[in-house]
Scaffold this motif. Structure first.
Motif, PDB file in Angstrom:
ATOM      1  N   PHE A   1       0.872  -1.170   0.000  1.00 55.32           N
ATOM      2  CA  PHE A   1       0.000   0.000   0.000  1.00 55.32           C
ATOM      3  C   PHE A   1       0.913   1.225   0.000  1.00 55.32           C
ATOM      4  N   VAL A   2       1.149   1.768  -1.184  1.00 50.31           N
ATOM      5  CA  VAL A   2       2.166   2.796  -1.346  1.00 50.31           C
ATOM      6  C   VAL A   2       1.517   4.177  -1.350  1.00 50.31           C
ATOM      7  N   GLN A   3       2.049   5.073  -0.543  1.00 49.09           N
ATOM      8  CA  GLN A   3       1.524   6.426  -0.406  1.00 49.09           C
ATOM      9  C   GLN A   3       1.913   7.247  -1.646  1.00 49.09           C
ATOM     10  N   VAL A   4       0.975   7.328  -2.581  1.00 51.35           N
ATOM     11  CA  VAL A   4       1.248   8.034  -3.831  1.00 51.35           C
ATOM     12  C   VAL A   4       0.789   9.489  -3.769  1.00 51.35           C
ATOM     13  N   ARG A   5       0.041   9.839  -2.741  1.00 45.35           N
ATOM     14  CA  ARG A   5      -0.387  11.223  -2.495  1.00 45.35           C
ATOM     15  C   ARG A   5      -0.297  11.480  -1.005  1.00 45.35           C
ATOM     16  N   ALA A   6       0.726  12.223  -0.600  1.00 47.73           N
ATOM     17  CA  ALA A   6       0.923  12.482   0.824  1.00 47.73           C
ATOM     18  C   ALA A   6       0.355  13.822   1.252  1.00 47.73           C
ATOM     19  N   SER A   7       0.509  14.837   0.402  1.00 47.54           N
ATOM     20  CA  SER A   7       0.077  16.195   0.771  1.00 47.54           C
ATOM     21  C   SER A   7      -0.322  16.978  -0.474  1.00 47.54           C
ATOM     22  N   GLY A   8      -1.378  16.559  -1.125  1.00 50.10           N
ATOM     23  CA  GLY A   8      -1.844  17.255  -2.315  1.00 50.10           C
ATOM     24  C   GLY A   8      -0.855  17.179  -3.458  1.00 50.10           C
ATOM     25  N   ASP A   9      -0.011  16.116  -3.488  1.00 51.47           N
ATOM     26  CA  ASP A   9       1.028  15.966  -4.498  1.00 51.47           C
ATOM     27  C   ASP A   9       0.922  14.598  -5.147  1.00 51.47           C
ATOM     28  N   ALA A  10       1.946  14.177  -5.903  1.00 46.82           N
ATOM     29  CA  ALA A  10       1.826  12.923  -6.640  1.00 46.82           C
ATOM     30  C   ALA A  10       3.185  12.278  -6.868  1.00 46.82           C
ATOM     31  N   LEU A  11       3.197  10.935  -6.877  1.00 47.44           N
ATOM     32  CA  LEU A  11       4.369  10.158  -7.269  1.00 47.44           C
ATOM     33  C   LEU A  11       4.243   9.710  -8.719  1.00 47.44           C
ATOM     34  N   TYR A  12       3.520  10.463  -9.506  1.00 47.00           N
ATOM     35  CA  TYR A  12       3.252  10.130 -10.903  1.00 47.00           C
ATOM     36  C   TYR A  12       2.995  11.434 -11.652  1.00 47.00           C
ATOM     37  N   PRO A  13       3.171  11.447 -12.976  1.00 47.31           N
ATOM     38  CA  PRO A  13       2.874  12.672 -13.736  1.00 47.31           C
ATOM     39  C   PRO A  13       1.383  12.957 -13.715  1.00 47.31           C
ATOM     40  N   SER A  14       1.018  14.157 -13.289  1.00 50.64           N
ATOM     41  CA  SER A  14      -0.387  14.508 -13.114  1.00 50.64           C
ATOM     42  C   SER A  14      -0.696  15.840 -13.784  1.00 50.64           C
ATOM     43  N   ASP A  15      -1.903  15.944 -14.312  1.00 51.10           N
ATOM     44  CA  ASP A  15      -2.389  17.208 -14.857  1.00 51.10           C
ATOM     45  C   ASP A  15      -3.040  18.071 -13.788  1.00 51.10           C
TER      46      ASP A  15
END
Length: 579
Positions: free
Chosen positions: A263-277
């Motif tokens: 269970f990987v935290q991909v959004r910790a604080s309104g951000d992303a570990l992936y390219p996002s629009d």
């Protein structure tokens, strides 16, 4: 799932002294219990034991099948054991206090259960139903069974019990019974889908095999936190190759101790570990929010997880905007800069206001980017709805966005969170029906003192009243596929005992299709808190879970604390999962 609040939770628990009775925990033996049938000692590969409080002796199913010659059937999927012999058909469900004998209900003092990989059942009850005389010689720790055949030893003066005379098997002060607890999942509710099994069990070997199957197919997850340092390490920031190496090594380590899902935290604080629009790159990848790390970490992590046959669940912190109380260092396209009117400062953190419909939809849209763009197995939310403490200034929002005219602000806040959970679940299931949607709330829904239907706990904060998480509604309406309460206390902990909470949550999901995973706390091993001076506490919790067929698996916080191997935990997990 901000673990900075760990100290707050501990402080918030009212430490009233109380004695906890743990279901299914056996009494400390003073010597092996021997079982003798018609003068012959029966061999066991698992030791019988006595259930505390009930004075009931539990024996492995092998005693019934091989020793007594009965036909037995154990269904791991339903948690039901069936015993047939002497024109009797006995059926017992895991954890149930009622058995069925030839279609009639009979009360049990101890239920069937799974213990250390063996199906256990109450001996006196089964033996007497099969026409045997049963005698318990406490001083010698010997149980004598007599079939009444010529030449057989009578063993004692206990008369043969009929279905009527044994309808309440507590008539003797030293009741012997065999108990079958199973940690099996409900049909179709394994974390890894597998066909339900109904095994004709000729001995404890097949019982052990069934339990091994249950353990192999149940959820065994680990939370991987970016904000708390599970991955990537500070040394790996700004190095995509180091990040990849660290992640694959972590997967191998976790899999080696029995973990089958991350269970990987991909959004910790309104951000992303992936390219996002919609949201900026996480600062935990490059030390600078908004900076492209040069690869797609999410795509890489999913691929590496699936290569190993491990599930990948994308973990989102829904409403935390920043872990500090300022916008310093936030990218231009961060929500706090683009929509400052959506932001509420709470202590040292910034929150997205759940009371604003457009703000809720923004979070849903950000999550759906991942659902639609990646081959994830699940969407996972932590407990960040409303904050655990401090003042949350939403008076103006309460007045402006209250279409349902809810007079009580607490009810209004819960309605906001309910709307978010309902709408997100609908979006996920409409887009990809196979993607699981689950939430990990605080481990106490409500105390019994606040609500008679709550748990017998004395927690200073609760999911319902503090974070306004109306988990019961989510379960009843089946907006979520699973719930993973954070039960981070030890068995018998005075204010919030693990044993009491597992029983409460198991009952809560009992009549629904919502799976129950238990959130565990290996990070507490070796701390001064009651019960955590040994890694064995965690194993005891896993064994206790076997008493409840509603428990479909476990998730551990967090990966780094598993890998630190506190007090030999890794070997204990490997032994438990029979690796």
């Amino acid at each position: 799932m901000n673990r900075k609040k760990i100290g707050l939770m501990a402080a918030g628990l009212l430490l009233a002294v109380q004695t906890a009775i743990v279901p299914g925990v056996q009494a400390a033996p003073t010597g092996e219990i021997e079982i003798i049938l018609d003068g012959q000692s029966l061999q066991n590969d698992a030791s019988p034991y006595i259930v505390q409080g009930a004075n009931v002796t539990m024996v492995p199913l092998r005693v019934i099948s091989e020793g007594l010659g009965a036909q037995v059937n154990w269904s791991a999927s339903s948690g039901t054991v069936t015993i047939t012999a002497q024109n009797k058909n006995i059926s017992m469900d895991n954890g149930a206090q009622i058995a069925t004998v030839n279609g009639k209900s009979v009360r049990l003092d101890a239920s069937a259960r799974m213990s250390s990989g063996r199906v256990m059942v109450p001996l006196r009850f089964v033996g007497e139903e099969l026409g045997l005389k049963v005698d318990w010689q406490a001083s010698e720790r010997v149980i004598t069974l007599s079939s009444g055949k010529e030449g057989a030893s009578t063993g004692g003066n206990t008369s043969v019990g009929s279905s009527s005379s044994t309808s309440n098997n507590s008539t003797s002060g030293n009741q012997e019974s065999v108990s079958t607890d199973q940690g099996a999942n409900d049909d179709g509710q394994d974390a890894v889908t597998s066909p339900s099994t109904s095994t004709n069990e000729g001995g404890s070997g097949s019982s052990q095999g069934n339990m091994a199957h249950v353990k192999a197919t149940s959820m065994r997850g680990a939370w991987i936190s970016t904000i708390n340092g599970d991955w990537p390490s500070s040394a790996a920031r700004s190095s995509s190759e180091k990040q990849k190496q660290e992640f694959t090594k972590m997967l191998d380590d976790l899999q080696g101790m029995g973990i089958n899902a991350v269970f990987v935290q991909v959004r910790a604080s309104g951000d992303a570990l992936y390219p996002s629009d919609l949201v900026p790159w996480s600062k935990y990848l490059t030390n600078t929010q908004g900076k492209n790390p040069g690869y797609d970490p999410l795509k890489y992590m999913i691929s590496e997880s699936h290569k190993r046959g491990m599930e990948f669940h994308a973990w989102f912190n829904p409403f935390r905007a920043n872990s500090t109380g300022t916008t310093s260092g936030l990218a231009a396209n961060h929500v706090a800069n683009q929509h400052p009117d959506w932001i509420v400062k709470n202590g040292s953190q910034l929150y997205i206001n759940p009371g604003i419909p457009a703000a809720r939809q923004h979070v849903i849209d950000a999550i759906m980017e991942v659902v639609n763009g990646y081959d994830i197995d699940g969407v996972h939310l932590d407990d960040y709805f409303y904050p655990y403490s401090g003042t949350f200034d939403d008076d103006a929002t309460f007045k402006a966005y209250n279409a349902n005219k809810i007079s009580n602000k607490g009810d209004w806040r819960r309605d906001n969170v309910n709307s978010f959970v309902r709408d997100l679940g609908k979006s996920i299931h409409t887009s990809k029906s196979k993607v699981q949607f689950g939430i990990s709330p605080f481990g106490v829904w409500r105390n019994k003192s606040q609500d008679i239907t709550g748990s017998d706990t004395k927690a200073g904060v609760t999911a319902y009243d503090t974070t306004f998480a109306d988990v019961r509604t989510w379960i009843n309406k089946e907006w979520i596929d699973y719930v993973a309460p954070q039960i981070y206390w030890s068995i018998g902990f005075p204010a919030a005992g693990y044993d009491k909470l597992v029983a409460w949550w198991s009952n809560e999901v009992k009549n629904s299709d919502v799976k129950l995973y238990i959130g565990h706390s290996p990070y507490k091993i070796g701390t001064p808190e009651k019960g955590w001076q040994s890694a064995q506490e965690l194993i005891k919790q896993l064994e206790l879970n076997e008493n409840y067929k509603q428990v479909n698996g476990d998730i551990y916080f967090s990966a780094q604390h598993l890998r630190k191997n506190p007090y030999g935990l890794i070997q204990l997990l490997q032994n438990y999962y029979q690796l």
